[in-house]
Design an enzyme around this catalytic site. Structure first.
Site, short mmCIF file in Angstrom:
data_model
loop_
_atom_site.label_atom_id
_atom_site.label_comp_id
_atom_site.label_asym_id
_atom_site.label_seq_id
_atom_site.Cartn_x
_atom_site.Cartn_y
_atom_site.Cartn_z
N SER A 1 31.79 -11.39 -32.75
CA SER A 1 32.50 -11.68 -31.52
C SER A 1 32.31 -13.14 -31.12
CB SER A 1 31.93 -10.79 -30.41
OG SER A 1 32.35 -11.24 -29.14
N TYR B 1 24.38 -6.75 -25.46
CA TYR B 1 25.48 -6.53 -26.41
C TYR B 1 25.67 -7.77 -27.29
CZ TYR B 1 30.19 -6.60 -28.26
OH TYR B 1 31.27 -6.74 -29.11
N LYS C 1 25.06 -8.61 -31.59
CA LYS C 1 25.99 -9.25 -32.55
C LYS C 1 25.30 -10.42 -33.24
CE LYS C 1 29.50 -6.66 -32.04
NZ LYS C 1 29.95 -5.81 -33.13
P1 NAD Z 1 35.61 1.00 -29.98
O1 NAD Z 1 34.50 1.48 -29.13
O2 NAD Z 1 36.99 1.41 -29.66
O3 NAD Z 1 35.32 1.36 -31.51
C1 NAD Z 1 34.02 1.47 -32.04
C2 NAD Z 1 33.94 2.80 -32.78
O4 NAD Z 1 32.64 2.94 -33.35
C3 NAD Z 1 34.17 4.00 -31.87
O5 NAD Z 1 35.16 4.83 -32.44
C4 NAD Z 1 32.82 4.70 -31.82
O6 NAD Z 1 32.95 6.09 -31.67
C5 NAD Z 1 32.21 4.28 -33.16
N1 NAD Z 1 30.74 4.25 -33.19
C6 NAD Z 1 29.88 3.62 -32.36
N2 NAD Z 1 28.60 3.83 -32.73
C7 NAD Z 1 28.65 4.61 -33.85
C8 NAD Z 1 27.67 5.16 -34.71
N3 NAD Z 1 26.36 4.97 -34.48
N4 NAD Z 1 28.07 5.89 -35.77
C9 NAD Z 1 29.39 6.10 -36.01
N5 NAD Z 1 30.37 5.60 -35.23
C10 NAD Z 1 30.01 4.87 -34.16
O7 NAD Z 1 35.51 -0.59 -30.02
P2 NAD Z 1 36.51 -1.68 -30.62
O8 NAD Z 1 37.06 -2.45 -29.48
O9 NAD Z 1 37.44 -1.05 -31.57
O10 NAD Z 1 35.47 -2.60 -31.36
C11 NAD Z 1 35.23 -2.51 -32.76
C12 NAD Z 1 34.18 -3.53 -33.14
O11 NAD Z 1 34.63 -4.84 -32.78
C13 NAD Z 1 32.83 -3.35 -32.43
O12 NAD Z 1 31.81 -3.69 -33.33
C14 NAD Z 1 32.90 -4.37 -31.30
O13 NAD Z 1 31.62 -4.77 -30.90
C15 NAD Z 1 33.66 -5.49 -31.98
N6 NAD Z 1 34.34 -6.39 -31.02
C16 NAD Z 1 35.21 -5.85 -30.13
C17 NAD Z 1 35.86 -6.69 -29.22
C18 NAD Z 1 36.81 -6.13 -28.20
O14 NAD Z 1 37.13 -6.82 -27.24
N7 NAD Z 1 37.33 -4.93 -28.34
C19 NAD Z 1 35.60 -8.07 -29.24
C20 NAD Z 1 34.71 -8.58 -30.19
C21 NAD Z 1 34.09 -7.71 -31.08
C1 UD1 Z 2 34.03 -9.93 -22.29
C2 UD1 Z 2 32.54 -9.89 -22.55
C3 UD1 Z 2 32.27 -10.35 -23.97
C4 UD1 Z 2 33.06 -9.51 -24.97
C5 UD1 Z 2 34.54 -9.56 -24.61
C6 UD1 Z 2 35.31 -8.62 -25.50
C7 UD1 Z 2 31.44 -10.26 -20.37
C8 UD1 Z 2 30.61 -11.19 -19.56
N1 UD1 Z 2 31.84 -10.73 -21.57
O1 UD1 Z 2 34.46 -11.23 -22.42
O2 UD1 Z 2 30.89 -10.25 -24.28
O3 UD1 Z 2 32.88 -9.99 -26.30
O4 UD1 Z 2 34.72 -9.15 -23.24
O5 UD1 Z 2 36.66 -8.71 -25.30
O6 UD1 Z 2 31.71 -9.14 -19.98
N2 UD1 Z 2 38.52 -10.81 -15.36
C9 UD1 Z 2 38.91 -10.65 -14.07
N3 UD1 Z 2 38.93 -9.40 -13.53
C10 UD1 Z 2 38.59 -8.28 -14.25
C11 UD1 Z 2 38.17 -8.46 -15.60
C12 UD1 Z 2 38.14 -9.73 -16.11
O7 UD1 Z 2 39.24 -11.63 -13.38
O8 UD1 Z 2 38.62 -7.16 -13.70
C13 UD1 Z 2 38.52 -12.17 -15.96
C14 UD1 Z 2 37.17 -12.64 -16.46
O9 UD1 Z 2 36.45 -13.26 -15.45
C15 UD1 Z 2 37.59 -13.56 -17.61
C16 UD1 Z 2 38.88 -12.95 -18.14
O10 UD1 Z 2 39.37 -12.13 -17.08
O11 UD1 Z 2 37.88 -14.84 -17.11
C17 UD1 Z 2 38.67 -12.09 -19.37
O12 UD1 Z 2 37.66 -11.13 -19.12
P1 UD1 Z 2 37.28 -9.97 -20.16
O13 UD1 Z 2 38.51 -9.25 -20.59
O14 UD1 Z 2 36.18 -9.17 -19.58
O15 UD1 Z 2 36.78 -10.76 -21.46
P2 UD1 Z 2 35.62 -11.89 -21.61
O16 UD1 Z 2 35.10 -12.32 -20.31
O17 UD1 Z 2 36.17 -12.94 -22.49
#
Ligand code: NAD
Ligand code: UD1
Length: 344
Positions: free
Chosen positions: A125, A150, A154
């Site tokens: 991330s 969290y 990572k």
């Molecule tokens: P998500 O929660 O929708 O998907 C994660 C999946 O992993 C879920 O289906 C959950 O049931 C499964 N899981 C969790 N722990 C497990 C375990 N111990 N054994 C088996 N399955 C397990 O999340 P996502 O948004 O699809 O994210 C996927 C990956 O990307 C994650 O590693 C997350 O940290 C990373 N990531 C997500 C974002 C975001 O904004 N969505 C941003 C940066 C990184």
């Molecule tokens: C957040 C997480 C980051 C994670 C990422 C995944 C925090 C501090 N950081 O980042 O660790 O990897 O999500 O996508 O939670 N905002 C509002 N109102 C809301 C929600 C968000 O104004 O109700 C604003 C935030 O202040 C930010 C922007 O929207 O400026 C995006 O927020 P968000 O979607 O939570 O993502 P990140 O802050 O980038």
């Protein structure tokens, strides 16, 4: 290729599994469904017109994982999505996050190594950059530490992958640092289905537009940005999924250890996102300016040049498509994959 996907039922996983199937790959998914539902995978196989092999299992369960990998290996590549990802929750229950994310990764790597499956793509991330020294952010920027458990999981997992590959050059490891994934598949059949009240901006905005939530809180309007609100690099989840396909193709070249940003290179402020979403949905998104959220940064967007040069990958979908597809998913599935919660 035969691809092993952990966390494949989740938001990014399900979109990636769909693109893998469409591209002709065979897919084995392991997911314990702690933050997802099997319905997402049912819809994926329907959309692709092809099946997957699915195991409802926890990657920390070494015995079970060993059974699965013994049966299904060899894999040409593994994509490791499985993790817990709620920033606020990670502050209250850090041990659970370290145990699941870091512990789960240890078990996975041990079992894969025992079966000589040493090609892996990992979901990292942009949070690992912490407070970036400048924008756009390049992969060689420092990763000085995170503001929440969290993020630390990572960063720790990145270090584990780095050390494991250094010790054993047979590993080929690609860390993908995602910026802010949003949107949904254009069919509206799969999308993000957050449990409880969403923490991230776009799911919150979508639930305000559909009437499930009353108003959006905008966290701070006094940042040094275009309009004072936070700026992020939002990326369409299908573009992100396609980045994983390019990454597994790259693994064939035996690249050793690589890190790529997956972002668009464009930043949008919270107010710009509200406007774009209102246009896409033809709904009003009422909002109120509130104090800054702790741990937030002003601006965060990617320099995506390395992924373009080395993976041949570039995000194609703009903010209009991201909002359109999120709205399509939200309006077709106001309660995600589930039923309305009691009281709604
Ligand atoms: P998500 O929660 O929708 O998907 C994660 C999946 O992993 C879920 O289906 C959950 O049931 C499964 N899981 C969790 N722990 C497990 C375990 N111990 N054994 C088996 N399955 C397990 O999340 P996502 O948004 O699809 O994210 C996927 C990956 O990307 C994650 O590693 C997350 O940290 C990373 N990531 C997500 C974002 C975001 O904004 N969505 C941003 C940066 C990184
Ligand atoms: C957040 C997480 C980051 C994670 C990422 C995944 C925090 C501090 N950081 O980042 O660790 O990897 O999500 O996508 O939670 N905002 C509002 N109102 C809301 C929600 C968000 O104004 O109700 C604003 C935030 O202040 C930010 C922007 O929207 O400026 C995006 O927020 P968000 O979607 O939570 O993502 P990140 O802050 O980038």
């Amino acid at each position: 290729m035969k691809v092993f996907v952990t966390g494949g039922a989740g938001y990014i996983g399900s979109h990636t599994v769909l693109e893998l199937l469409k591209a002709g790959h065979d897919v084995v998914v392991v997911d314990n469904l702690c933050n997802s539902s099997e319905e997402s995978l049912k819809r994926v196989t329907r959309l692709a017109g092809r099946d997957i092999v699915f195991y409802n299992a926890d990657i920390r369960d070494e015995k079970k994982l060993e059974e699965i990998v013994s049966k299904e290996a060899p894999f040409d590549a593994t994509i490791h999505f499985a993790a817990l990802k709620a920033v606020g929750e990670s502050v209250s229950i850090p041990l659970k996050y370290y145990e699941n994310n870091v512990g789960g990764t240890f078990t996975l790597l041990k079992v894969l190594a025992a079966h000589n499956c040493k090609n892996i793509v990992f979901s990292s991330s942009a949070t690992v950059y912490g407070q970036p020294q400048s924008v756009p952010i390049r992969e060689d920027f420092p990763t000085p530490g995170c503001t929440n458990p969290y993020g630390w999981t990572k960063l720790m997992m990145e270090q584990v992958f780095r050390d494991v590959q250094k010790a054993d050059g047979e590993w080929n490891t690609i860390l993908l640092r995602y910026f802010n994934p949003i949107g949904a598949h254009e069919s509206g059949e799969i999308g993000e289905d957050p449990a409880g009240i969403p923490n991230n901006l776009l799911p919150y905005v979508a639930q305000v537009a559909i009437g499930r939530l009353k108003e959006l809180s905008v966290f701070g309007d006094d940042y040094p940005t275009v309009d004072g609100t936070g700026v992020r690099d939002y990326i369409h989840v299908v573009d992100l999924a396609l980045g994983h396909l390019r990454a597994i193709e790259k693994l064939v070249e035996k690249p050793g250890f690589k890190i790529y940003n997956l972002g668009t290179g464009n930043g949008y402020s919270v107010l710009q996102i509200i406007k774009a979403f209102e246009e896409a949905s033809s709904r009003k998104v009422p909002y109120a300016i509130k104090p800054r959220r702790e741990g937030d940064i002003a601006e965060c967007w990617a320099d995506p040049a390395l992924a373009a040069n080395e993976l041949g990958w570039k995000a194609e979908r703009g903010i209009k498509e991201m909002c359109r597809d999120l709205w399509n998913w939200q309006s077709k599935n106001p309660y995600g994959f589930g039923k309305p919660p009691a009281g709604e």
